[in-house]
Design a protein around this motif. Structure first.
Motif, PDB file in Angstrom:
ATOM      1  N   LEU A  68      -9.305  18.219 -30.071  1.00  0.00           N
ATOM      2  CA  LEU A  68      -9.191  18.378 -28.293  1.00  0.00           C
ATOM      3  C   LEU A  68      -8.224  18.182 -28.232  1.00  0.00           C
ATOM      4  CD1 LEU A  68     -12.902  18.578 -26.497  1.00  0.00           C
ATOM      5  CD2 LEU A  68     -11.738  21.087 -27.622  1.00  0.00           C
ATOM      6  N   LEU A  69      -8.291  16.547 -28.021  1.00  0.00           N
ATOM      7  CA  LEU A  69      -7.056  15.962 -28.100  1.00  0.00           C
ATOM      8  C   LEU A  69      -5.553  17.040 -28.068  1.00  0.00           C
ATOM      9  CD1 LEU A  69      -6.188  13.358 -25.805  1.00  0.00           C
ATOM     10  CD2 LEU A  69      -5.035  13.926 -27.569  1.00  0.00           C
ATOM     11  N   ALA A  92      -2.310  18.627 -26.665  1.00  0.00           N
ATOM     12  CA  ALA A  92      -1.288  17.750 -26.520  1.00  0.00           C
ATOM     13  C   ALA A  92      -0.145  19.076 -27.653  1.00  0.00           C
ATOM     14  CB  ALA A  92      -1.007  16.856 -27.740  1.00  0.00           C
ATOM     15  N   VAL A  93      -0.616  19.200 -28.751  1.00  0.00           N
ATOM     16  CA  VAL A  93       0.628  20.479 -29.331  1.00  0.00           C
ATOM     17  C   VAL A  93       0.677  21.663 -27.957  1.00  0.00           C
ATOM     18  CG1 VAL A  93       0.505  22.427 -31.082  1.00  0.00           C
ATOM     19  CG2 VAL A  93      -0.520  19.823 -31.442  1.00  0.00           C
ATOM     20  N   ALA A  94      -0.509  22.132 -27.654  1.00  0.00           N
ATOM     21  CA  ALA A  94      -0.347  23.569 -26.340  1.00  0.00           C
ATOM     22  C   ALA A  94       1.091  23.330 -25.336  1.00  0.00           C
ATOM     23  CB  ALA A  94      -1.573  23.707 -25.916  1.00  0.00           C
ATOM     24  N   THR A 106      -1.380  13.392 -18.267  1.00  0.00           N
ATOM     25  CA  THR A 106      -1.153  12.153 -19.514  1.00  0.00           C
ATOM     26  C   THR A 106       0.278  12.795 -20.384  1.00  0.00           C
ATOM     27  OG1 THR A 106      -2.471  11.244 -18.904  1.00  0.00           O
ATOM     28  CG2 THR A 106      -1.216  11.189 -20.452  1.00  0.00           C
ATOM     29  N   LEU A 107      -0.303  13.566 -21.056  1.00  0.00           N
ATOM     30  CA  LEU A 107       0.541  14.031 -21.601  1.00  0.00           C
ATOM     31  C   LEU A 107       1.876  15.759 -22.156  1.00  0.00           C
ATOM     32  CD1 LEU A 107      -3.057  15.692 -24.316  1.00  0.00           C
ATOM     33  CD2 LEU A 107      -0.763  14.027 -25.296  1.00  0.00           C
ATOM     34  N   ARG A 108       1.534  15.849 -20.856  1.00  0.00           N
ATOM     35  CA  ARG A 108       3.400  16.826 -20.012  1.00  0.00           C
ATOM     36  C   ARG A 108       4.066  16.120 -20.273  1.00  0.00           C
ATOM     37  NH1 ARG A 108       0.760  19.039 -16.591  1.00  0.00           N
ATOM     38  NH2 ARG A 108      -0.095  21.159 -17.725  1.00  0.00           N
ATOM     39  N   GLY A 109       4.964  16.635 -21.255  1.00  0.00           N
ATOM     40  CA  GLY A 109       6.474  16.611 -21.291  1.00  0.00           C
ATOM     41  C   GLY A 109       6.964  14.987 -22.304  1.00  0.00           C
TER      42      GLY A 109
END
Length: 281
Positions: free
Chosen positions: A83-84, A88-90, A57-60
């Protein structure tokens, strides 16, 4: 084209709770601002309680709106948001905007978990929603029995329109540099008791509606009778005992600061909503 438009025209934002009360409005507002919205709900394969669903969901994405499905002050929320946010930052998602609760001390650990992630974070602390009277469990009581039973006592609340909350969130997402590292506190333009709020709904609908104040413990007993799990009941009782003690009986200027206008009035919300028939038996 303004610098703001150039900055956001190719921006992709993840909106958690995209089918919920705040998320749906944030998604609509983000689309109207020209952002690409990536809805994040169970229907789209995202689950706050299943970390394996987060990365896809987060990638990109460039930014994310975070709203936890239960109370932001719960230990579960603190752990999940932390954790999320780190994940997300990573993955390169820099801007994170969290919906929090004004006056709720239990929400502060969740806010701190967001701050510690290294993101360009913004917290939007909102007062009690006007739409809590028209969407969710309270509306059924008003519609079916004509009486709202709630542990609000005679305390005054600055009920805020969810449309204002969503507009502030979208501003924080699209103008991240201005609002990064800040907690924006928003409220409606005037204070009302729950009884006064119900009276305004009654006047707009032409119905005899009433408000009956009970203690938080009495309200908890009602929830338990409807099958709400005991740990959740206990959490809500303690939350209402603290949050509905009058600590929120003041106005905040976050809407004016961010949007450059006064917040929507509760009376306007009531008149517009009454026309939809939501409070008709």
């Amino acid at each position: 084209m303004t610098s703001k438009a150039r900055d956001t025209r190719d921006m992709t934002v993840v909106v958690t709770g995209a089918t919920g009360r705040t998320g749906s409005r944030v998604a609509d507002g983000a689309r109207a601002a020209g952002l690409t919205v990536r809805p994040a709900s169970r229907a789209q394969g995202f689950d706050w309680r299943d970390r394996s669903t987060w990365a896809e969901t987060l990638r990109g994405a460039d930014a994310a709106y975070l709203v936890f499905p239960t109370d932001v002050g719960s230990p579960e929320a603190t752990r999940a948001v932390g954790l999320l946010a780190h994940e997300a930052v990573a993955l390169g998602v820099r801007r994170l905007v969290l919906l929090s609760s004004r006056g709720e001390e239990r929400a502060r650990p969740t806010e701190e978990a967001l701050r510690e992630s290294g993101a360009d974070w913004t917290v939007v602390r909102a007062a009690w929603f006007a739409q809590n009277f028209s969407e969710g469990p309270l509306v059924a009581e008003l519609r079916e029995s004509g009486e709202l039973v709630f542990p609000g006592g005679a305390v005054r609340e600055p009920f805020i329109d969810l449309r204002d909350v969503a507009e502030v969130v979208v501003a924080a997402l699209t103008d991240g540099e201005r609002y990064a590292g800040r907690a924006l506190t928003v409220s409606g333009p005037r204070l009302l008791t729950f009884g006064e709020a119900v009276a305004e709904i009654a006047a707009a609908t032409g119905r005899e509606l009433s408000y009956r104040a009970v203690t938080a413990r009495e309200y908890g007993a009602n929830l338990a009778a409807f099958g709400v799990p005991e740990p959740e009941v206990e959490f809500l009782v303690e939350l209402f005992e603290s949050l509905l003690d009058g600590r929120n009986a003041y106005l905040s200027d976050g809407v004016r600061e961010v949007l450059g206008r006064e917040p929507r009035d509760f009376g306007d919300f009531v008149r517009e909503t009454a026309a939809t028939g939501v409070w008709k038996p």
